[in-house]
Scaffold this active site. Sequence first.
Site, PDB file in Angstrom:
ATOM      1  N   SER A  73       3.777  -2.163  10.171  1.00 46.52           N
ATOM      2  CA  SER A  73       5.263  -2.177  10.514  1.00 46.52           C
ATOM      3  C   SER A  73       5.842  -3.538  10.061  1.00 46.52           C
ATOM      4  CB  SER A  73       5.690  -1.710  11.769  1.00 46.52           C
ATOM      5  OG  SER A  73       5.138  -0.264  12.099  1.00 46.52           O
ATOM      6  N   GLU A 114      -6.503   4.756   8.238  1.00 45.53           N
ATOM      7  CA  GLU A 114      -6.264   6.344   7.778  1.00 45.53           C
ATOM      8  C   GLU A 114      -7.742   7.044   7.065  1.00 45.53           C
ATOM      9  OE1 GLU A 114      -2.872   5.538   5.665  1.00 45.53           O
ATOM     10  OE2 GLU A 114      -1.944   4.876   7.681  1.00 45.53           O
ATOM     11  N   GLU A 166      -5.050  -4.782  10.725  1.00 50.03           N
ATOM     12  CA  GLU A 166      -4.093  -3.809  11.070  1.00 50.03           C
ATOM     13  C   GLU A 166      -4.267  -3.142  12.189  1.00 50.03           C
ATOM     14  OE1 GLU A 166      -2.338  -2.438   6.984  1.00 50.03           O
ATOM     15  OE2 GLU A 166      -3.967  -1.404   7.168  1.00 50.03           O
ATOM     16  N   HIS A 169      -9.437   1.563   5.543  1.00 43.71           N
ATOM     17  CA  HIS A 169      -8.171   1.391   6.167  1.00 43.71           C
ATOM     18  C   HIS A 169      -8.174   2.576   7.340  1.00 43.71           C
ATOM     19  CE1 HIS A 169      -4.105   2.559   6.757  1.00 43.71           C
ATOM     20  NE2 HIS A 169      -3.693   1.487   6.026  1.00 43.71           N
ATOM     21  N   ASN A 212       0.898  -1.089  -0.012  1.00 41.01           N
ATOM     22  CA  ASN A 212       0.014   0.014   0.041  1.00 41.01           C
ATOM     23  C   ASN A 212       0.784   1.437  -0.124  1.00 41.01           C
ATOM     24  OD1 ASN A 212      -2.038   2.185   0.515  1.00 41.01           O
ATOM     25  ND2 ASN A 212      -2.503   1.353   2.540  1.00 41.01           N
ATOM     26  N   LYS A 244       0.096   4.212  -0.487  1.00 39.16           N
ATOM     27  CA  LYS A 244      -0.558   5.370   0.512  1.00 39.16           C
ATOM     28  C   LYS A 244      -0.362   6.681  -0.499  1.00 39.16           C
ATOM     29  CE  LYS A 244      -0.069   3.250   4.848  1.00 39.16           C
ATOM     30  NZ  LYS A 244      -0.041   3.318   6.364  1.00 39.16           N
ATOM     31  N   GLY A 254       2.908   2.340  10.831  1.00 43.60           N
ATOM     32  CA  GLY A 254       3.735   3.608  10.384  1.00 43.60           C
ATOM     33  C   GLY A 254       4.598   3.762  11.764  1.00 43.60           C
TER      34      GLY A 254
END
Length: 254
Positions: free
Chosen positions: A212, A97, A167, A95, A9, A11, A173
């Site tokens: 990660s 985010e 996730e 996701h 991904n 992003k 991250g």
Amino acid sequence: MRRPFIMGNWKLNGNKDIVNKLIFNLCQKMNDITGCVVGIAPPVIYLERAREALNNSPIVLAAQNVDVHLSGAFTGDISANMLKDVGIRYVIIGHSERRVWHKETDEIIAQKFSILKKIGLIPILCIGETAKEKAEGRTKEICIRQIDAILCSQGVDAFYNTVIAYEPVWSIGTGKSEVPTQVQILHKFIRDYIMKKDKEIANQIIIQYGGSVTNENAEELFSQPDIDGVLVGGASLQAKVFLEIITIAMEKKS
Ligand code: 13P
């Protein structure tokens, strides 16, 4: 038999030059990769360029988002039809985010799941708990709530030929990956939950881990029986590291 599924991904990263170089470097080594499904999800504006650069490579393309509508007065949105039209196979939805920055609710994500199934694209449904929810011991409850948003409205059959990406939000991250044995427990819990509704669907669903993931923790992750793949963020932007993760998946899951 579930084939390991490794998805990068990207992003909100990259430019024309990076797309070309990254794909060129990945393609150089793809002949050596067997038995895995490998994909990348560049920003939507580069998907066509990526498809051209891939030039019949077995690497599949994913989008990072989709709208709930198929056409009409929805300025700035991209439909499932359009993604299919330009050769996309998978779409990441849910996701964290997007849940955070775009206020996407479980209901919106369920609508996206439904529209993808209708159009014949494969959803990669992201689920996972925040640090606070983990501290409160609510990881399983949160994951089930996010799965139930689809299960209760669309039935277990909707999960045929789909992907769930677990996730944990706190691991994205941050360099703090969840302990692989803990991931295994959670993945088994998810599979068992779906198994209660339908054994065949539970056995074929791909459950990825994301958060990660690197070439350093991939081996232990892929040693777990219910970790079928990984959704890689930062590390997928380095061809060498991403290829190492793919190679580890191939070796551990063959
Ligand atoms: P990182 O691998 O950068 O933690 O990102 C994970 C992720 O969000 C993939 O969707």
